[in-house]
Design an enzyme around this catalytic site. Structure first.
Site, PDB file in Angstrom:
ATOM      1  N   ALA A  63       0.862  -1.175   0.000  1.00 26.35           N
ATOM      2  CA  ALA A  63       0.000   0.000   0.000  1.00 26.35           C
ATOM      3  C   ALA A  63       0.902   1.229   0.000  1.00 26.35           C
ATOM      4  CB  ALA A  63      -0.904  -0.023   1.230  1.00 26.35           C
ATOM      5  N   GLY A 108       0.763  -4.981   0.955  1.00 26.09           N
ATOM      6  CA  GLY A 108      -0.407  -5.119   0.078  1.00 26.09           C
ATOM      7  C   GLY A 108      -0.118  -5.915  -1.181  1.00 26.09           C
ATOM      8  N   GLU A 111      -0.414  -9.411  -0.158  1.00 22.63           N
ATOM      9  CA  GLU A 111      -1.840  -9.610   0.142  1.00 22.63           C
ATOM     10  C   GLU A 111      -2.681  -9.748  -1.131  1.00 22.63           C
ATOM     11  OE1 GLU A 111      -1.723  -6.118   2.677  1.00 22.63           O
ATOM     12  OE2 GLU A 111      -2.429  -7.316   4.350  1.00 22.63           O
ATOM     13  N   GLU A 131       4.735  -4.742   7.655  1.00 18.54           N
ATOM     14  CA  GLU A 131       3.954  -3.656   8.264  1.00 18.54           C
ATOM     15  C   GLU A 131       4.354  -3.320   9.691  1.00 18.54           C
ATOM     16  OE1 GLU A 131       2.678  -6.094   6.415  1.00 18.54           O
ATOM     17  OE2 GLU A 131       1.243  -5.259   4.994  1.00 18.54           O
TER      18      GLU A 131
HETATM   19  N1  CAA Z   1       4.530   3.166  -0.986  1.00 18.09           N
HETATM   20  C1  CAA Z   1       4.888   4.298  -1.627  1.00 18.09           C
HETATM   21  N2  CAA Z   1       5.985   4.414  -2.412  1.00 18.09           N
HETATM   22  C2  CAA Z   1       6.743   3.322  -2.538  1.00 18.09           C
HETATM   23  C3  CAA Z   1       6.443   2.109  -1.898  1.00 18.09           C
HETATM   24  C4  CAA Z   1       5.276   2.052  -1.110  1.00 18.09           C
HETATM   25  N3  CAA Z   1       4.867   0.924  -0.489  1.00 18.09           N
HETATM   26  N4  CAA Z   1       7.411   1.215  -2.204  1.00 18.09           N
HETATM   27  C5  CAA Z   1       8.276   1.847  -3.007  1.00 18.09           C
HETATM   28  N5  CAA Z   1       7.876   3.110  -3.214  1.00 18.09           N
HETATM   29  C6  CAA Z   1       8.547   4.152  -4.007  1.00 18.09           C
HETATM   30  C7  CAA Z   1       9.730   4.746  -3.281  1.00 18.09           C
HETATM   31  O1  CAA Z   1       9.320   5.754  -2.376  1.00 18.09           O
HETATM   32  C8  CAA Z   1      10.530   5.286  -4.439  1.00 18.09           C
HETATM   33  O2  CAA Z   1       9.971   6.506  -4.842  1.00 18.09           O
HETATM   34  P1  CAA Z   1      10.914   7.757  -5.248  1.00 18.09           P
HETATM   35  O3  CAA Z   1      11.718   7.273  -6.429  1.00 18.09           O
HETATM   36  O4  CAA Z   1       9.944   8.820  -5.577  1.00 18.09           O
HETATM   37  O5  CAA Z   1      11.759   8.026  -4.052  1.00 18.09           O
HETATM   38  C9  CAA Z   1      10.307   4.267  -5.527  1.00 18.09           C
HETATM   39  O6  CAA Z   1       9.123   3.574  -5.163  1.00 18.09           O
HETATM   40  C10 CAA Z   1      11.426   3.261  -5.646  1.00 18.09           C
HETATM   41  O7  CAA Z   1      11.623   2.682  -4.374  1.00 18.09           O
HETATM   42  P2  CAA Z   1      13.056   2.579  -3.661  1.00 18.09           P
HETATM   43  O8  CAA Z   1      13.939   3.687  -4.098  1.00 18.09           O
HETATM   44  O9  CAA Z   1      12.826   2.396  -2.198  1.00 18.09           O
HETATM   45  O10 CAA Z   1      13.587   1.227  -4.328  1.00 18.09           O
HETATM   46  P3  CAA Z   1      14.604   0.190  -3.682  1.00 18.09           P
HETATM   47  O11 CAA Z   1      14.943  -0.769  -4.764  1.00 18.09           O
HETATM   48  O12 CAA Z   1      15.713   0.873  -2.992  1.00 18.09           O
HETATM   49  O13 CAA Z   1      13.758  -0.584  -2.566  1.00 18.09           O
HETATM   50  C11 CAA Z   1      11.847  -1.728  -1.690  1.00 18.09           C
HETATM   51  C12 CAA Z   1      12.664  -1.387  -2.950  1.00 18.09           C
HETATM   52  C13 CAA Z   1      12.661  -2.646  -0.790  1.00 18.09           C
HETATM   53  C14 CAA Z   1      10.594  -2.466  -2.181  1.00 18.09           C
HETATM   54  C15 CAA Z   1      11.472  -0.456  -0.955  1.00 18.09           C
HETATM   55  O14 CAA Z   1      10.913   0.478  -1.881  1.00 18.09           O
HETATM   56  C16 CAA Z   1      10.488  -0.660   0.141  1.00 18.09           C
HETATM   57  O15 CAA Z   1      10.840  -1.137   1.209  1.00 18.09           O
HETATM   58  N6  CAA Z   1       9.205  -0.275  -0.076  1.00 18.09           N
HETATM   59  C17 CAA Z   1       8.185  -0.368   0.923  1.00 18.09           C
HETATM   60  C18 CAA Z   1       7.724  -1.808   1.091  1.00 18.09           C
HETATM   61  C19 CAA Z   1       6.687  -1.892   2.201  1.00 18.09           C
HETATM   62  O16 CAA Z   1       6.974  -1.597   3.339  1.00 18.09           O
HETATM   63  N7  CAA Z   1       5.470  -2.324   1.848  1.00 18.09           N
HETATM   64  C20 CAA Z   1       4.384  -2.430   2.781  1.00 18.09           C
HETATM   65  C21 CAA Z   1       3.564  -1.177   2.789  1.00 18.09           C
HETATM   66  S1  CAA Z   1       2.383  -1.155   4.061  1.00 18.09           S
HETATM   67  C22 CAA Z   1       1.078  -2.061   3.509  1.00 18.09           C
HETATM   68  O17 CAA Z   1       1.077  -2.619   2.431  1.00 18.09           O
HETATM   69  C23 CAA Z   1      -0.073  -2.121   4.457  1.00 18.09           C
HETATM   70  C24 CAA Z   1      -1.167  -3.013   4.091  1.00 18.09           C
HETATM   71  O18 CAA Z   1      -1.144  -4.189   4.385  1.00 18.09           O
HETATM   72  C25 CAA Z   1      -2.345  -2.492   3.456  1.00 18.09           C
END
Ligand code: CAA
Length: 263
Positions: A63, A108, A111, A131
């Site tokens: 998400a 998500g 999920e 999360e």
């Molecule tokens: N939400 C918003 N933006 C996201 C995102 C997310 N979940 N995941 C990645 N992005 C964005 C980053 O902010 C980045 O944007 P910018 O270029 O504008 O800075 C772009 O995507 C590329 O990401 P990274 O630079 O971080 O890429 P990376 O290769 O270094 O890392 C990653 C990849 C490990 C997937 C890392 O992006 C990450 O950890 N993302 C978050 C993953 C996460 O925590 N997901 C769970 C979300 S909570 C949820 O889903 C709740 C639920 O159950 C409903």
């Protein structure tokens, strides 16, 4: 649509979440568009769906954290409901859905893959429910579907630790059915979808319904669900042709002779 693509070819629909700059993270707009696409799936011309993500790096990275960062309790609950409603629509769609997981499937992303019937992934796929590291619980069904998919103990370990796992471990614990080299994933998904699409559509749909609904009730009720859906297949052209071909020893004809009758 800006963030969700949909195409249909040879009875197979492909839905692509197309927000690669944010690794296909699910914001409200993506969820809204996905909802609309699911509503538009025409089950008289589509026999199987494939769900994937745009780009080579990510299926869905979760998400949208930016969008969630300032939500109130009530808004958080509403956002969870929005995701859950769309994922439930996907899960209960009449036709089977294959998740072709082409990279990150976090939060998500993991999920939504679990709302699909079958999961296959590329060798660079990464799964997890991170999360708790963000101060929240999984909110789009992860606490429920992960336990049902990989067992309670493994689900609790993944969710409480927030630890990500790679494709091979996902295969070992039964989160995915198969792992392919990245460049072969979509072809494998399409091949699998084509096999499903060749079978009798009413029977395939009734199998999905029987499995999904049967899992929610005790065995006595579950077998009644099966009986009704089994009975529902009779008198259809597919059943008559399928059994008729067998009895006439005409295996070549199979079911391909009765496309979309009685759908
Ligand atoms: N939400 C918003 N933006 C996201 C995102 C997310 N979940 N995941 C990645 N992005 C964005 C980053 O902010 C980045 O944007 P910018 O270029 O504008 O800075 C772009 O995507 C590329 O990401 P990274 O630079 O971080 O890429 P990376 O290769 O270094 O890392 C990653 C990849 C490990 C997937 C890392 O992006 C990450 O950890 N993302 C978050 C993953 C996460 O925590 N997901 C769970 C979300 S909570 C949820 O889903 C709740 C639920 O159950 C409903």
């Amino acid at each position: 649509m800006e963030f969700v693509l949909y195409e249909v070819k040879d009875y197979v629909g492909i839905i692509t979440i197309n927000r690669p700059k944010a690794l296909n993270a699910l914001n409200s707009q993506v969820l809204e568009e996905l909802d609309q696409v699911l509503d538009s799936v025409d089950s008289s011309t589509v026999r199987c769906l494939i769900l994937t993500g745009a780009g080579e790096k990510s299926f869905v990275a979760g998400a949208d954290i930016g969008e969630m960062s300032n939500l109130t309790k009530a808004e958080g609950e509403a956002f969870g409901k929005k995701g859950n409603d769309v994922f439930r629509k996907l899960e209960t769609l009449s036709v089977p859905v294959i998740a072709a997981i082409n990279g990150f499937a976090l939060g998500g992303g993991c999920e939504i893959s679990m709302s699909c019937d079958i999961r296959i992934c590329s060798d660079n796929a990464v799964f997890g429910q991170p999360e708790v590291g963000l101060g929240i619980t999984p909110g789009f069904g992860g606490t429920q579907r992960l336990a049902r998919t990989v067992g309670v103990g493994m689900a609790k370990q993944m969710i409480y630790t927030g630890r990500n796992i790679k494709a091979e471990e996902a295969l070992r614990i039964g989160l995915v059915n198969a792992v392919y080299p990245q460049e072969e994933l979509m072809a494998a998904a399409q091949k699998l979808a084509a096999v499903i699409a060749q079978n009798a559509p009413i029977a395939v749909r009734n199998c999905k319904k029987a499995i999904n609904e049967g899992l929610q009730v005790d065995m006595d009720q579950a077998v009644v669900i099966e009986e009704k859906l089994f009975g529902d297949c009779f008198e259809t052209e597919d059943q008559k042709a399928g059994m008729g071909n067998f009895l006439e020893k005409d295996k070549e004809k199979k079911l391909k002779v009765v496309p979309f009758k009685n759908c």
